[in-house]
Design a protein around this motif. Structure first.
Motif, PDB file in Angstrom:
ATOM      1  N   ILE A 166       0.771  -1.086  -0.127  1.00  0.00           N
ATOM      2  CA  ILE A 166      -0.160   0.055  -0.119  1.00  0.00           C
ATOM      3  C   ILE A 166       1.053   1.295   0.006  1.00  0.00           C
ATOM      4  CG2 ILE A 166      -1.684   1.527   1.449  1.00  0.00           C
ATOM      5  CD1 ILE A 166      -2.767  -1.349   2.286  1.00  0.00           C
ATOM      6  N   LYS A 167       1.999   1.177   0.880  1.00  0.00           N
ATOM      7  CA  LYS A 167       2.798   2.504   0.772  1.00  0.00           C
ATOM      8  C   LYS A 167       3.453   2.767  -0.341  1.00  0.00           C
ATOM      9  CE  LYS A 167       6.866   3.791   2.868  1.00  0.00           C
ATOM     10  NZ  LYS A 167       8.160   3.343   3.456  1.00  0.00           N
ATOM     11  N   ASN A 168       3.994   1.598  -1.035  1.00  0.00           N
ATOM     12  CA  ASN A 168       4.645   1.530  -2.485  1.00  0.00           C
ATOM     13  C   ASN A 168       3.511   2.245  -3.414  1.00  0.00           C
ATOM     14  OD1 ASN A 168       7.304   0.859  -1.245  1.00  0.00           O
ATOM     15  ND2 ASN A 168       6.947  -1.135  -1.870  1.00  0.00           N
ATOM     16  N   ALA A 169       2.295   1.645  -3.539  1.00  0.00           N
ATOM     17  CA  ALA A 169       1.465   1.983  -4.322  1.00  0.00           C
ATOM     18  C   ALA A 169       1.071   3.738  -4.125  1.00  0.00           C
ATOM     19  CB  ALA A 169       0.125   1.389  -4.196  1.00  0.00           C
ATOM     20  N   LEU A 170       1.035   4.202  -2.905  1.00  0.00           N
ATOM     21  CA  LEU A 170       0.792   5.771  -2.599  1.00  0.00           C
ATOM     22  C   LEU A 170       2.020   6.464  -3.095  1.00  0.00           C
ATOM     23  CD1 LEU A 170      -0.847   5.805   0.748  1.00  0.00           C
ATOM     24  CD2 LEU A 170      -1.895   6.384  -1.591  1.00  0.00           C
TER      25      LEU A 170
ATOM     26  N   LYS B   4      -4.412  13.477  -2.450  1.00  0.00           N
ATOM     27  CA  LYS B   4      -5.373  14.442  -1.868  1.00  0.00           C
ATOM     28  C   LYS B   4      -6.902  13.738  -2.055  1.00  0.00           C
ATOM     29  CE  LYS B   4      -2.680  18.528  -1.787  1.00  0.00           C
ATOM     30  NZ  LYS B   4      -2.482  19.824  -2.153  1.00  0.00           N
ATOM     31  N   LYS B   5      -7.079  13.031  -3.359  1.00  0.00           N
ATOM     32  CA  LYS B   5      -8.494  12.784  -3.578  1.00  0.00           C
ATOM     33  C   LYS B   5      -8.751  11.331  -2.516  1.00  0.00           C
ATOM     34  CE  LYS B   5      -8.717  13.778  -8.190  1.00  0.00           C
ATOM     35  NZ  LYS B   5      -8.920  13.332  -9.747  1.00  0.00           N
ATOM     36  N   TYR B   6      -7.520  10.569  -2.504  1.00  0.00           N
ATOM     37  CA  TYR B   6      -7.730   9.456  -1.565  1.00  0.00           C
ATOM     38  C   TYR B   6      -8.099   9.705  -0.246  1.00  0.00           C
ATOM     39  CZ  TYR B   6      -5.713   6.580  -5.544  1.00  0.00           C
ATOM     40  OH  TYR B   6      -5.453   6.002  -6.651  1.00  0.00           O
TER      41      TYR B   6
ATOM     42  N   GLN C  65      -0.095  11.912   8.856  1.00  0.00           N
ATOM     43  CA  GLN C  65      -0.206  10.997   9.882  1.00  0.00           C
ATOM     44  C   GLN C  65      -0.532   9.429   9.559  1.00  0.00           C
ATOM     45  OE1 GLN C  65      -3.515  12.796  12.000  1.00  0.00           O
ATOM     46  NE2 GLN C  65      -2.305  14.156  13.077  1.00  0.00           N
ATOM     47  N   TRP C  66      -1.320   9.078   8.577  1.00  0.00           N
ATOM     48  CA  TRP C  66      -1.500   7.753   8.120  1.00  0.00           C
ATOM     49  C   TRP C  66      -0.222   7.378   7.704  1.00  0.00           C
ATOM     50  CZ3 TRP C  66      -0.950   4.666   3.885  1.00  0.00           C
ATOM     51  CH2 TRP C  66      -1.825   3.450   3.940  1.00  0.00           C
ATOM     52  N   ILE C  67       0.560   8.052   6.756  1.00  0.00           N
ATOM     53  CA  ILE C  67       1.786   7.626   6.245  1.00  0.00           C
ATOM     54  C   ILE C  67       2.926   7.327   7.264  1.00  0.00           C
ATOM     55  CG2 ILE C  67       3.778   8.194   4.717  1.00  0.00           C
ATOM     56  CD1 ILE C  67       1.767   9.546   2.853  1.00  0.00           C
ATOM     57  N   GLU C  68       2.692   8.305   8.309  1.00  0.00           N
ATOM     58  CA  GLU C  68       3.730   8.161   9.374  1.00  0.00           C
ATOM     59  C   GLU C  68       3.569   6.804  10.307  1.00  0.00           C
ATOM     60  OE1 GLU C  68       4.123  11.809  11.746  1.00  0.00           O
ATOM     61  OE2 GLU C  68       4.533  12.728  10.068  1.00  0.00           O
ATOM     62  N   GLY C  69       2.267   6.654  10.610  1.00  0.00           N
ATOM     63  CA  GLY C  69       1.766   5.629  11.122  1.00  0.00           C
ATOM     64  C   GLY C  69       2.148   4.305  10.588  1.00  0.00           C
TER      65      GLY C  69
END
Length: 120
Positions: A75-79, A88-90, A99-103
């Motif tokens: 998921i991280k790589n896809a983002l 921003k749309k997601y 915060q989500w990415i840091e988490g």
């Protein structure tokens, strides 16, 4: 009554006597490590720590952790491969996205640490 035997040759054998409760503990630890009692005593007397075999529950837990970490990395790589506009749309909220990415990053690091503890 103990009998003392004088060592002969280059590699004399040493006989060690244990109390029954100590003997039982040694046998339990040796079987948990998948070793014979003599090999377990030999390894521990040399300062080595024999590794305890992983139980089925622990093996299943490790596989689950690996799968969860793999999905988070995907998921991280896809983002990472998307534009800022698509992200921003997601997420709709830039602060939540950060915060989500840091988490996710901290979860991945922690899962790697836990996996390392299983391997020790």
């Amino acid at each position: 009554m103990k009998k003392t035997i004088e060592p002969k040759g280059r590699n004399p054998r040493i006989t060690v006597c244990y109390m029954p409760d100590e003997n039982r503990k040694i046998i339990e630890m040796a079987s948990a490590c998948g070793l014979k009692k003599s090999q377990y005593i030999h390894d521990t007397s040399l300062g080595q720590e024999p590794k305890v075999m992983m139980s089925d529950k622990e093996a299943d837990a490790l596989m689950s952790l690996k799968a969860a970490r793999g999905e988070l990395v995907l998921i991280k790589n896809a983002l990472h491969g998307t534009t800022q506009e698509q992200r921003k749309k997601y997420f709709r909220n830039e602060q939540f996205m950060r915060q989500w990415i840091e988490g996710v990053n901290s979860l991945i690091r922690r899962l790697v640490e836990i996996e390392g503890m299983f391997k020790r």
